[in-house]
Design a protein around this motif. Structure first.
Motif, PDB file in Angstrom:
ATOM      1  N   THR A   1      11.746  17.294  -5.167  1.00 10.62           N
ATOM      2  CA  THR A   1      13.034  16.960  -4.560  1.00 10.62           C
ATOM      3  C   THR A   1      13.986  16.373  -5.594  1.00 10.62           C
ATOM      4  OG1 THR A   1      11.984  16.555  -2.415  1.00 10.62           O
ATOM      5  CG2 THR A   1      14.138  15.551  -2.793  1.00 10.62           C
ATOM      6  N   THR A   2      13.483  15.461  -6.404  1.00  8.56           N
ATOM      7  CA  THR A   2      14.306  14.817  -7.425  1.00  8.56           C
ATOM      8  C   THR A   2      14.803  15.826  -8.454  1.00  8.56           C
ATOM      9  OG1 THR A   2      13.225  12.668  -7.148  1.00  8.56           O
ATOM     10  CG2 THR A   2      14.256  13.101  -9.281  1.00  8.56           C
ATOM     11  N   ALA A   3      13.937  16.767  -8.852  1.00  8.55           N
ATOM     12  CA  ALA A   3      14.344  17.783  -9.828  1.00  8.55           C
ATOM     13  C   ALA A   3      15.455  18.670  -9.275  1.00  8.55           C
ATOM     14  CB  ALA A   3      13.148  18.624 -10.254  1.00  8.55           C
ATOM     15  N   VAL A   4      15.387  19.008  -7.980  1.00  6.91           N
ATOM     16  CA  VAL A   4      16.458  19.792  -7.358  1.00  6.91           C
ATOM     17  C   VAL A   4      17.758  18.993  -7.361  1.00  6.91           C
ATOM     18  CG1 VAL A   4      17.261  20.842  -5.202  1.00  6.91           C
ATOM     19  CG2 VAL A   4      14.886  21.147  -5.933  1.00  6.91           C
ATOM     20  N   LEU A   5      17.689  17.709  -7.001  1.00 13.21           N
ATOM     21  CA  LEU A   5      18.886  16.862  -7.001  1.00 13.21           C
ATOM     22  C   LEU A   5      19.490  16.744  -8.391  1.00 13.21           C
ATOM     23  CD1 LEU A   5      17.743  13.967  -4.619  1.00 13.21           C
ATOM     24  CD2 LEU A   5      19.393  15.778  -4.102  1.00 13.21           C
ATOM     25  N   GLU A   6      18.642  16.661  -9.409  1.00 15.03           N
ATOM     26  CA  GLU A   6      19.153  16.530 -10.779  1.00 15.03           C
ATOM     27  C   GLU A   6      19.835  17.809 -11.229  1.00 15.03           C
ATOM     28  OE1 GLU A   6      19.507  14.318 -14.569  1.00 15.03           O
ATOM     29  OE2 GLU A   6      19.698  14.029 -12.410  1.00 15.03           O
ATOM     30  N   ALA A   7      19.260  18.963 -10.894  1.00 21.34           N
ATOM     31  CA  ALA A   7      19.918  20.229 -11.213  1.00 21.34           C
ATOM     32  C   ALA A   7      21.282  20.299 -10.534  1.00 21.34           C
ATOM     33  CB  ALA A   7      19.046  21.401 -10.789  1.00 21.34           C
ATOM     34  N   ALA A   8      21.355  19.870  -9.278  1.00 21.70           N
ATOM     35  CA  ALA A   8      22.626  19.889  -8.553  1.00 21.70           C
ATOM     36  C   ALA A   8      23.622  18.919  -9.173  1.00 21.70           C
ATOM     37  CB  ALA A   8      22.391  19.544  -7.086  1.00 21.70           C
ATOM     38  N   ARG A   9      23.170  17.751  -9.561  1.00 24.93           N
ATOM     39  CA  ARG A   9      24.067  16.759 -10.162  1.00 24.93           C
ATOM     40  C   ARG A   9      24.744  17.307 -11.412  1.00 24.93           C
ATOM     41  NH1 ARG A   9      24.213  13.061 -14.266  1.00 24.93           N
ATOM     42  NH2 ARG A   9      22.173  13.688 -15.069  1.00 24.93           N
ATOM     43  N   ILE A  10      23.993  18.019 -12.221  1.00 22.21           N
ATOM     44  CA  ILE A  10      24.511  18.520 -13.491  1.00 22.21           C
ATOM     45  C   ILE A  10      25.289  19.817 -13.304  1.00 22.21           C
ATOM     46  CG2 ILE A  10      23.845  19.397 -15.762  1.00 22.21           C
ATOM     47  CD1 ILE A  10      21.428  17.450 -15.581  1.00 22.21           C
ATOM     48  N   LEU A  11      24.709  20.777 -12.594  1.00 20.82           N
ATOM     49  CA  LEU A  11      25.319  22.108 -12.514  1.00 20.82           C
ATOM     50  C   LEU A  11      26.533  22.135 -11.593  1.00 20.82           C
ATOM     51  CD1 LEU A  11      22.167  24.396 -12.486  1.00 20.82           C
ATOM     52  CD2 LEU A  11      23.611  23.735 -14.412  1.00 20.82           C
ATOM     53  N   SER A  12      26.644  21.200 -10.657  1.00 16.81           N
ATOM     54  CA  SER A  12      27.813  21.184  -9.772  1.00 16.81           C
ATOM     55  C   SER A  12      29.086  20.841 -10.529  1.00 16.81           C
ATOM     56  CB  SER A  12      27.601  20.197  -8.616  1.00 16.81           C
ATOM     57  OG  SER A  12      27.498  18.868  -9.107  1.00 16.81           O
ATOM     58  N   THR A  13      28.969  20.330 -11.738  1.00 13.50           N
ATOM     59  CA  THR A  13      30.156  20.061 -12.565  1.00 13.50           C
ATOM     60  C   THR A  13      30.596  21.288 -13.343  1.00 13.50           C
ATOM     61  OG1 THR A  13      28.904  19.382 -14.540  1.00 13.50           O
ATOM     62  CG2 THR A  13      29.333  17.692 -12.891  1.00 13.50           C
ATOM     63  N   GLN A  14      29.828  22.383 -13.235  1.00 11.86           N
ATOM     64  CA  GLN A  14      30.062  23.563 -14.053  1.00 11.86           C
ATOM     65  C   GLN A  14      30.597  24.733 -13.230  1.00 11.86           C
ATOM     66  OE1 GLN A  14      29.440  23.610 -17.525  1.00 11.86           O
ATOM     67  NE2 GLN A  14      29.277  21.434 -17.088  1.00 11.86           N
ATOM     68  N   CYS A  15      31.310  25.633 -13.912  1.00 13.32           N
ATOM     69  CA  CYS A  15      31.634  26.922 -13.312  1.00 13.32           C
ATOM     70  C   CYS A  15      30.479  27.884 -13.596  1.00 13.32           C
ATOM     71  CB  CYS A  15      32.926  27.484 -13.897  1.00 13.32           C
ATOM     72  SG  CYS A  15      34.402  26.588 -13.399  1.00 13.32           S
ATOM     73  N   LEU A  16      30.005  28.555 -12.566  1.00 13.90           N
ATOM     74  CA  LEU A  16      28.906  29.509 -12.696  1.00 13.90           C
ATOM     75  C   LEU A  16      29.351  30.857 -12.146  1.00 13.90           C
ATOM     76  CD1 LEU A  16      26.043  27.204 -11.368  1.00 13.90           C
ATOM     77  CD2 LEU A  16      26.565  27.697 -13.759  1.00 13.90           C
ATOM     78  N   ASP A  17      28.879  31.932 -12.754  1.00 11.10           N
ATOM     79  CA  ASP A  17      29.207  33.275 -12.268  1.00 11.10           C
ATOM     80  C   ASP A  17      28.573  33.548 -10.915  1.00 11.10           C
ATOM     81  OD1 ASP A  17      30.798  34.176 -14.383  1.00 11.10           O
ATOM     82  OD2 ASP A  17      29.051  34.757 -15.573  1.00 11.10           O
ATOM     83  N   ASN A  18      27.332  33.096 -10.738  1.00 11.27           N
ATOM     84  CA  ASN A  18      26.549  33.422  -9.544  1.00 11.27           C
ATOM     85  C   ASN A  18      26.393  32.187  -8.650  1.00 11.27           C
ATOM     86  OD1 ASN A  18      26.118  36.018 -10.703  1.00 11.27           O
ATOM     87  ND2 ASN A  18      24.467  35.139 -11.943  1.00 11.27           N
ATOM     88  N   THR A  19      26.008  32.420  -7.425  1.00  9.53           N
ATOM     89  CA  THR A  19      25.829  31.337  -6.461  1.00  9.53           C
ATOM     90  C   THR A  19      24.459  30.693  -6.625  1.00  9.53           C
ATOM     91  OG1 THR A  19      27.348  32.263  -4.823  1.00  9.53           O
ATOM     92  CG2 THR A  19      25.598  30.828  -3.992  1.00  9.53           C
ATOM     93  N   ILE A  20      24.446  29.370  -6.585  1.00 14.73           N
ATOM     94  CA  ILE A  20      23.182  28.619  -6.575  1.00 14.73           C
ATOM     95  C   ILE A  20      23.071  27.862  -5.258  1.00 14.73           C
ATOM     96  CG2 ILE A  20      21.848  26.752  -7.606  1.00 14.73           C
ATOM     97  CD1 ILE A  20      22.767  27.530 -10.278  1.00 14.73           C
ATOM     98  N   VAL A  21      21.912  27.976  -4.641  1.00 13.93           N
ATOM     99  CA  VAL A  21      21.594  27.208  -3.443  1.00 13.93           C
ATOM    100  C   VAL A  21      20.554  26.160  -3.821  1.00 13.93           C
ATOM    101  CG1 VAL A  21      20.564  27.281  -1.141  1.00 13.93           C
ATOM    102  CG2 VAL A  21      22.134  29.092  -1.872  1.00 13.93           C
ATOM    103  N   TYR A  22      20.879  24.895  -3.545  1.00 12.75           N
ATOM    104  CA  TYR A  22      19.952  23.775  -3.756  1.00 12.75           C
ATOM    105  C   TYR A  22      19.369  23.452  -2.384  1.00 12.75           C
ATOM    106  CZ  TYR A  22      23.123  23.483  -7.768  1.00 12.75           C
ATOM    107  OH  TYR A  22      23.920  23.773  -8.852  1.00 12.75           O
ATOM    108  N   ALA A  23      18.112  23.828  -2.154  1.00 15.79           N
ATOM    109  CA  ALA A  23      17.526  23.737  -0.817  1.00 15.79           C
ATOM    110  C   ALA A  23      16.355  22.765  -0.792  1.00 15.79           C
ATOM    111  CB  ALA A  23      17.069  25.118  -0.353  1.00 15.79           C
ATOM    112  N   LEU A  24      16.358  21.883   0.184  1.00 17.30           N
ATOM    113  CA  LEU A  24      15.274  20.930   0.371  1.00 17.30           C
ATOM    114  C   LEU A  24      14.729  21.137   1.778  1.00 17.30           C
ATOM    115  CD1 LEU A  24      17.037  18.035  -1.485  1.00 17.30           C
ATOM    116  CD2 LEU A  24      15.010  19.284  -2.235  1.00 17.30           C
ATOM    117  N   TRP A  25      13.462  21.595   1.834  1.00 16.59           N
ATOM    118  CA  TRP A  25      12.851  22.051   3.080  1.00 16.59           C
ATOM    119  C   TRP A  25      12.142  20.918   3.808  1.00 16.59           C
ATOM    120  CZ3 TRP A  25      15.301  26.308   2.877  1.00 16.59           C
ATOM    121  CH2 TRP A  25      15.290  27.149   1.763  1.00 16.59           C
TER     122      TRP A  25
END
Length: 464
Positions: free
Chosen positions: A131-155
């Motif tokens: 869960t923490t690793a997903v949150l960290e990816a979201a924290r960093i990548l949400s500041t970036q422009c990306l070509d493709n869509t990323i879904v950060y999902a916590l089940w």
């Protein structure tokens, strides 16, 4: 405009490396202090603040984890460029999903995910780590422009039969979603080998020969080999079906309708999984944090790669008088971070502040807009303290933060900023000892600016 969540850096005369444009820059922004604090908060080792209330998330069992779900929503709400879906799928089940739309190919979807429910108290490895690793990816990548869509999902309800991920996967299949890859993170914090010994830092990638999951595995290994990580991969084929990635394998008519998906985590294949599995002995103290740190860097780098990181440089160079955006040939808007307000007329690549303050720049190229870190700017152009001249302790801090100076005769100004750049405490002291009362502040990362008439310095503080 939301409060800026970028990190304040130093006061040195330098280029400020914010969330910038290369994969290596993304790797470098993974923060071990943030990872450590988030795991402790989410596994109940320390208190946290949810919806304004101080709480302890000790248990995340599916019938008792609304507090955990609220915590995750709050974490995502602190980020820009994402849309949050609070997905209820049965009486108790609740997936927390954040979507960052791609700028060029929004229909091309990559998912990074993990389950947040547990079977006992604490459960730091299973699965506060994923869960923490997903949150960290979201924290960093949400500041970036990306070509493709990323879904950060916590089940939710993984522990009772993969119910949350199965609901999402079936819905995505029925909707015809173009999911190109699902990276499932489950238990990625335990490594029993002694640090530095042969075999240390092994991790598993579980995959099958369907829907190009093998190709996805190869792509992760390519990222592993392209950059420097203290990790050794173990390939597992056929991989386990006992975690959420398998929900994406077995949709529709297997294998024709399967989505590409893999599991990444500690090495069960070599019998190096946590001995505290599914018990309240699964505590933060049993984790190998350097190992977890390396895996989080790898998974974040992989998502930045497949997401299609857009090459926009949001670094800022500071001189004695001027702030300059490193990115040329763009549109610019300089911002006062203390007020979150755009500065009228400040739309050039360079900005000369008339007063000391906390500034950032919004950079736009085409449909891509990125914001730099908030930068503390001192118009006085003071020298920086030497390491021997200032001592800030204890760090991490729970109550009182002390500052010791070698020069006892100076008047010292203390300014404490949170990670958004907001000034939260201010104090001026003539006589030592110097102390800041932080007990009532929320846990998290702060930055302390220490200034005298001659010198200045900024110090990263972890509040527990």
């Amino acid at each position: 405009m939301k409060t800026f969540k970028a990190t304040i850096l130093c006061l040195f005369l330098c280029t400020y490396n914010s969330y910038s444009q290369s994969i290596q820059d993304i790797i470098d922004k993974v923060d071990l202090d943030i990872l450590s604090l988030t795991i402790q908060e989410f596994s109940g080792e320390v208190t946290t603040v949810v919806d304004g209330n101080t709480v302890t998330i000790i248990n995340r069992q599916q019938a008792n984890n609304d507090l955990a779900g609220d915590y995750l929503v709050q974490k995502f709400e602190q980020l820009d460029n994402i849309t949050i879906t609070d997905q209820f799928f049965n009486t108790n089940g609740r997936n927390i999903i954040a979507t960052q739309l791609g700028k060029t190919n929004p229909q091309d979807i990559y998912i990074i995910c993990g389950h947040y429910d547990s079977v006992a108290d604490y459960c730091a490895d299973d699965n506060a780590t994923g869960t923490t690793a997903v949150l960290e990816a979201a924290r960093i990548l949400s500041t970036q422009c990306l070509d493709n869509t990323i879904v950060y999902a916590l089940w939710d309800e993984e522990e009772t039969g993969l119910q949350g991920s199965q609901f999402y996967a079936n819905q995505a299949f029925n909707n015809g979603d173009n999911i190109l890859g699902v990276l499932n993170l489950d238990m990625m914090g335990y490594d029993g080998d002694a640090v530095g010994q042969p075999g240390d830092n092994e991790f598993d990638i579980d995959y099958i020969n369907a829907a190009d999951s093998e190709g996805m595995k190869d792509d992760i290994i390519s990222v592993l080999n392209a950059y420097t990580f203290d990790l050794s991969v173990v390939e597992v084929n056929p991989g386990t079906t006992s975690s959420d990635h398998s929900s994406f394998w077995f949709v529709g008519s297997f294998p024709d309708d399967a989505f590409s998906a893999v599991l990444l985590g500690e090495s069960w294949e070599t019998n190096d999984e946590t001995p505290f599995y599914h018990s309240s002995g699964d505590r933060f103290s049993t984790l190998d944090l350097p190992y977890f740190y390396e895996l989080t860097k790898l998974t974040t780098a992989y998502m930045a790669t497949v997401g299609g990181l857009v090459n926009v440089d949001n670094n800022v160079t500071q001189t004695l008088t001027t702030l300059t955006a490193d990115q040329a040939s763009a549109s610019y808007q300089w911002i006062n971070c203390n007020t979150n307000a755009s500065i009228s007329g400040a739309t050039s690549q360079s900005y000369i502040p008339s007063v000391s303050g906390n500034y950032a720049v919004e950079i736009t190229i085409g449909t891509c807009t990125e914001i730099s870190n908030c930068i503390i700017f001192d118009t006085l152009g003071l020298d920086n303290f030497l390491a021997s001249e200032v001592k800030v302790f204890p760090n991490p801090v729970k109550a009182n933060l002390n500052v010791e100076m070698t020069d006892n005769n100076e008047t010292i100004a203390l300014d404490l900023f949170d990670v958004s750049g907001k000034l939260v405490l201010q104090k001026s002291i003539t006589n030592q000892p110097i102390s800041l009362h932080m007990k009532n502040l929320p846990q998290g990362i702060y930055f302390l600016k220490v200034s005298s008439s001659k010198k200045t310095g900024t110090y990263k503080i972890v509040k527990e």
